[in-house]
Scaffold this motif. Structure first.
Motif, PDB file in Angstrom:
ATOM      1  N   GLY A  97       0.820  -1.205   0.000  1.00  0.00           N
ATOM      2  CA  GLY A  97       0.000   0.000   0.000  1.00  0.00           C
ATOM      3  C   GLY A  97       0.853   1.254   0.000  1.00  0.00           C
ATOM      4  O   GLY A  97       0.433   2.305   0.485  1.00  0.00           O
ATOM      5  N   ALA A 114      -0.444   4.572  -1.275  1.00  0.00           N
ATOM      6  CA  ALA A 114      -1.374   5.191  -0.323  1.00  0.00           C
ATOM      7  C   ALA A 114      -0.603   5.869   0.806  1.00  0.00           C
ATOM      8  O   ALA A 114      -0.973   6.955   1.265  1.00  0.00           O
ATOM      9  N   THR A 137      -4.922   5.542  -9.124  1.00  0.00           N
ATOM     10  CA  THR A 137      -5.912   4.807  -9.921  1.00  0.00           C
ATOM     11  C   THR A 137      -5.353   4.291 -11.237  1.00  0.00           C
ATOM     12  O   THR A 137      -6.031   3.544 -11.950  1.00  0.00           O
ATOM     13  N   TYR A 166      -5.732   1.078  -7.289  1.00  0.00           N
ATOM     14  CA  TYR A 166      -6.660   1.411  -6.216  1.00  0.00           C
ATOM     15  C   TYR A 166      -7.973   1.865  -6.843  1.00  0.00           C
ATOM     16  O   TYR A 166      -7.985   2.424  -7.945  1.00  0.00           O
ATOM     17  N   TYR A 220     -11.541   4.954  -3.115  1.00  0.00           N
ATOM     18  CA  TYR A 220     -10.577   4.873  -2.013  1.00  0.00           C
ATOM     19  C   TYR A 220      -9.498   5.944  -2.180  1.00  0.00           C
ATOM     20  O   TYR A 220      -9.111   6.603  -1.205  1.00  0.00           O
ATOM     21  N   PHE A 245      -3.267  -4.661  -0.921  1.00  0.00           N
ATOM     22  CA  PHE A 245      -2.883  -3.555  -1.795  1.00  0.00           C
ATOM     23  C   PHE A 245      -1.536  -3.859  -2.458  1.00  0.00           C
ATOM     24  O   PHE A 245      -0.707  -4.583  -1.914  1.00  0.00           O
TER      25      PHE A 245
END
Length: 433
Positions: free
Chosen positions: A95, A98, A131, A136, A140, A203
């Motif tokens: 992730g 993120a 994206t 993702y 989100y 993720f």
């Protein structure tokens, strides 16, 4: 309260005009003018309050300058270089992209002072990066970008803290310092939530940056990373006031983007000035309207009446802070943050001072609370901005935002109930409160 009194009619008119779509600043000016007409006061008081408030407060000038600095960053390549540097720090974890979103919010926090500027600038780029290739979901990515953007105005510099200083006479410098530890707390809690979700939803892991590229990436981002150092160094060393430092920040962003990075065209420069002017005019009209309306509130003796009521309730300082948090959280669901700062918060300040509550601690708590309102349904201005940017349905963005809101409320409780958590760093820097 008499529903036929001039003040009641004024409130009804302001509310009705705002619901019909008139900007809240203009609504307050119209309502306040009507109040003066009804009570037989001098109508010129509106212009007097507007002009005296706007032109006698040197601190207000910091707002357009911070907005301009953010625009110069966005049109140059500073944003891209900083995002690449953030990816170098945390991109390799599960992730990781993120987590990059959260780290960039900390980095950009020292530059724009506006949650909306962060979401519309670096946030737009993070949305596209997250994206790309379906790594993702759009909802989100949009939810994460919205909740990370609220960290910006808690770290210095902060436009909401500038406005709070305007209505409370608290020290801007110490407010800026006091926001650092709470801002880091919120970022850490957001990173914990991302780590939990990343493990549960598996993720993706970003490709690690080769070691040989680390010096190059760091060097390319170094001038941009120095911007908050220059800004805060000038404030805390006494070289410049916060307003003068805001001007230096805008000049620094322009010089770095135009001269060093050579990434600003004439058209982009013009667009930055135009966007900054529109944003400044919008904020200025809201501040002016609030100054006029606050004059009406003062005439009606609302702050003293509220203080008498709260004194009758015999609230402790902790009980008062809980009440303020509940009121602001509810208002944050339906009102814009600047309006709350300018209209509602001044009503609470006399009572807070009478209870011995530190104004710097109170200011940080208020700003954090109001920032939560930007991502709290049903209004949640940042949610609507990210809906427009991402194209994701608002209900999906709200669903992905809720887990983060729990952590943010936890940080608000820590900030509220443990003043020393907020004030230890300012005291380390000489604050006597």
């Amino acid at each position: 309260m008499n529903l036929a009194s001039p003040f009641s009619i004024t409130i009804v008119v302001i509310t009705a005009l705002a619901l019909l779509g008139l900007p809240i600043g203009l609504s307050m000016i119209v309502g306040s003018t009507l109040y003066l007409l009804l009570v037989g006061a001098d109508m010129g008081t509106v212009a007097e309050q507007f002009l005296n408030g706007m032109y006698s407060n040197y601190i207000i000038l910091a707002v357009p300058l911070f907005v301009l600095a953010a625009e110069f960053m966005n049109i140059g390549s500073m944003t891209e270089r900083l995002l690449t540097f953030c990816n170098l720090l945390v991109g390799r974890f599960r992730g990781g992209l993120a987590q990059v979103n959260i780290v960039q919010s900390i980095v950009f926090a020292g530059m724009s002072g506006s949650a909306i500027a962060d979401a519309a600038g670096s946030g737009r780029m993070m949305q596209n990066m997250m994206t790309r290739e379906g790594r993702y979901t759009p909802s989100y990515a949009a939810a994460l970008t919205a909740v990370t953007a609220i960290i910006g105005p808690i770290f210095p510099p902060s436009i909401p803290m500038v406005i709070y200083a305007l209505v409370s006479d608290a020290s801007i410098g110490y407010l800026f310092i006091a926001g650092m530890v709470p801002g880091l707390l919120m970022a850490v809690l957001q990173m914990v939530q991302v780590a939990i979700t990343a493990r549960r939803k598996n993720f993706p892991v970003e490709a690690p940056v080769p070691l040989r590229q680390v010096p190059v990436i760091t060097w390319r981002a170094f001038p941009a990373l120095m911007m908050p150092v220059v800004l805060l160094g000038c404030i805390y060393s006494g070289i410049a006031t916060p307003t003068e430092a805001a001007a230096l920040a805008a000049a620094y962003a322009l010089v770095i983007s135009a001269v060093l990075y050579r990434s600003i065209s004439r058209a982009a420069f013009y667009d930055a000035l135009k966007i900054s002017s529109k944003t400044t005019a919008s904020i200025g009209m809201l501040i002016g309207g609030a100054l006029v309306f606050n004059y009406v509130v003062t005439i009606e003796n609302i702050p003293e009446t509220l203080r008498a009521i709260l004194t009758h309730w015999q609230l402790s300082p902790v009980g008062f802070l809980i009440l303020v948090n509940v009121v602001l959280l509810l208002l944050g669901c339906v009102l814009e943050g600047t309006a709350i700062l300018l209209i509602i918060v001044p009503v609470f300040i006399p009572t807070a001072q009478a209870l011995g509550i530190d104004m710097v601690h109170f200011g940080v708590m208020v700003v954090v609370n109001i920032m939560l309102g930007l991502v709290t349904p049903p209004y949640g201005l940042l949610l609507f901005i990210m809906t427009k940017i991402s194209g994701a349905p608002i209900r999906d963005i709200i669903s992905d935002t809720l887990p983060f809101l729990g952590w943010m409320v936890l940080s608000l409780m820590i900030i509220t109930f443990f003043p020393d958590f907020v004030l230890w760093l300012p005291r380390l820097m000489g604050y006597q409160g």
